[in-house]
Design an enzyme around this catalytic site. Structure first.
Site, mmCIF file in Angstrom:
data_model
loop_
_atom_site.group_PDB
_atom_site.id
_atom_site.type_symbol
_atom_site.label_atom_id
_atom_site.label_comp_id
_atom_site.label_asym_id
_atom_site.label_seq_id
_atom_site.Cartn_x
_atom_site.Cartn_y
_atom_site.Cartn_z
ATOM 1 N N ASN A 113 -10.158 -1.984 -0.373
ATOM 2 C CA ASN A 113 -11.405 -1.403 0.132
ATOM 3 C C ASN A 113 -11.512 0.106 -0.102
ATOM 4 O OD1 ASN A 113 -9.208 -1.717 2.048
ATOM 5 N ND2 ASN A 113 -10.504 -0.701 3.540
ATOM 6 N N HIS A 114 -10.396 0.830 -0.081
ATOM 7 C CA HIS A 114 -10.468 2.294 -0.222
ATOM 8 C C HIS A 114 -10.615 2.775 -1.666
ATOM 9 C CE1 HIS A 114 -10.094 3.185 3.931
ATOM 10 N NE2 HIS A 114 -8.871 2.706 4.058
ATOM 11 N N GLU A 149 -4.050 1.802 -3.046
ATOM 12 C CA GLU A 149 -5.358 2.162 -2.482
ATOM 13 C C GLU A 149 -5.297 3.298 -1.465
ATOM 14 O OE1 GLU A 149 -7.610 -0.038 0.178
ATOM 15 O OE2 GLU A 149 -6.031 -0.038 1.658
ATOM 16 N N ASN A 150 -4.097 3.630 -0.990
ATOM 17 C CA ASN A 150 -3.981 4.728 -0.018
ATOM 18 C C ASN A 150 -3.164 5.892 -0.560
ATOM 19 O OD1 ASN A 150 -3.516 1.941 1.817
ATOM 20 N ND2 ASN A 150 -5.164 3.305 2.485
ATOM 21 N N HIS A 152 -6.024 -8.535 -0.471
ATOM 22 C CA HIS A 152 -6.152 -7.338 0.366
ATOM 23 C C HIS A 152 -7.096 -7.658 1.525
ATOM 24 C CE1 HIS A 152 -5.447 -3.062 0.770
ATOM 25 N NE2 HIS A 152 -6.695 -2.974 1.223
ATOM 26 N N HIS A 199 -2.898 -4.499 2.944
ATOM 27 C CA HIS A 199 -3.971 -3.842 3.718
ATOM 28 C C HIS A 199 -3.605 -3.504 5.164
ATOM 29 C CE1 HIS A 199 -7.914 -2.606 5.232
ATOM 30 N NE2 HIS A 199 -7.814 -3.514 6.173
ATOM 31 N N ASP A 207 0.802 -1.230 0.000
ATOM 32 C CA ASP A 207 0.000 0.000 0.000
ATOM 33 C C ASP A 207 0.841 1.290 0.000
ATOM 34 O OD1 ASP A 207 -1.258 -2.321 1.099
ATOM 35 O OD2 ASP A 207 -2.955 -1.098 1.733
HETATM 36 FE FE LIG Z 1 -4.186 0.135 2.794
HETATM 37 FE FE LIG Z 2 -7.075 -1.488 2.679
#
Ligand SMILES: [Fe+2]
Ligand SMILES: [Fe+2]
Length: 225
Positions: A67-68, A39-40, A154, A179, A8
């Site tokens: 998820n993000h 994702e971040n 993830h 994650h 990430d």
């Molecule tokens: Fe993350």
């Molecule tokens: Fe995540």
């Protein structure tokens, strides 16, 4: 084939690390293909179109997410035009794809799959479908197109990661977790040949609580709100 897998990428410090360190690392280790979880990348939450474009100026071949990825809507058109994957095992009503067959510099095929876990992962109502069942349905067809299959799983729970890693042993080339933003020390090659680690850890600010300013994180815990 040497695949570089990056956990990430978190906010501006993570993006700076990519920009400054990735080209040298690729040269030094003769890397053929780079998969990075982004994702971040946008302020710690999600990925925007602008930031995806900035990251693709670095030699990243495929971006995975998690998820993000649903945080910023303007990234969604990128799913069709750029190698940006969202998790495969989500509602079919959502845009994008969770897998693809790409090519290394030498022209060899490599399949990349993004799967999301189900345990402690529905903070904002995200619902992943059973990743075991999703992998069973997806992998046979994918392996016909590419002998090399890379999976970014993830997920939060190490139990779910270990279980799916074992379940896919021998069916995928590498099964690497993302994650949690903290690297685990359990990297190994499983008996049937799959490279495994529960979590790669993040590429981001080290003196933090999984990326967040430590003062902010501590205050949340101390005050309980
Ligand atoms: Fe993350
Ligand atoms: Fe995540």
């Amino acid at each position: 084939m040497k695949i570089l897998a990056i956990g990430d990428i978190f906010g501006r410090p993570g993006r700076r690390a990519i920009r400054e360190l990735l080209p040298g690392l690729i040269r030094e280790r003769c890397v053929d293909f780079v998969v990075a979880n982004a994702e971040n990348a946008a302020g710690g939450r999600g990925l925007t179109a602008k930031i995806a474009e900035e990251l693709f100026e670095s030699p990243i071949d495929v971006m995975t997410a998690g998820n993000h990825i649903w945080e910023h809507e303007d990234i969604r058109p990128f799913f069709d035009t750029h190698p940006v994957l969202r998790p495969h095992n989500v509602s079919e009503k959502l845009p994008g794809k969770g897998y693809g067959v790409f090519e290394t510099k030498a022209g060899l095929p490599i399949a990349v799959v993004s799967l999301q876990g189900t345990i402690y992962m529905d903070e904002k109502g995200e619902r992943a479908l059973n990743p075991f069942v999703a992998a069973d349905a997806l992998l046979p067809g994918l392996r016909e197109k590419s002998p090399v299959v890379f999976v970014d799983f993830h997920a939060e729970a190490t139990s779910e990661k270990r279980a799916l890693g074992w379940y896919l042993d021998g069916r995928v080339t590498a099964f690497l977790g993302t994650h949690t933003h903290v690297q685990t020390a359990d990297e190994e090659v499983l008996p049937m040949g799959t490279a495994y680690i529960s979590d790669l850890g993040m590429t981001g600010p080290h003196a933090s609580v999984i990326g967040l300013a430590k003062e902010v994180a501590i205050r949340r815990f101390v005050e309980g709100i």
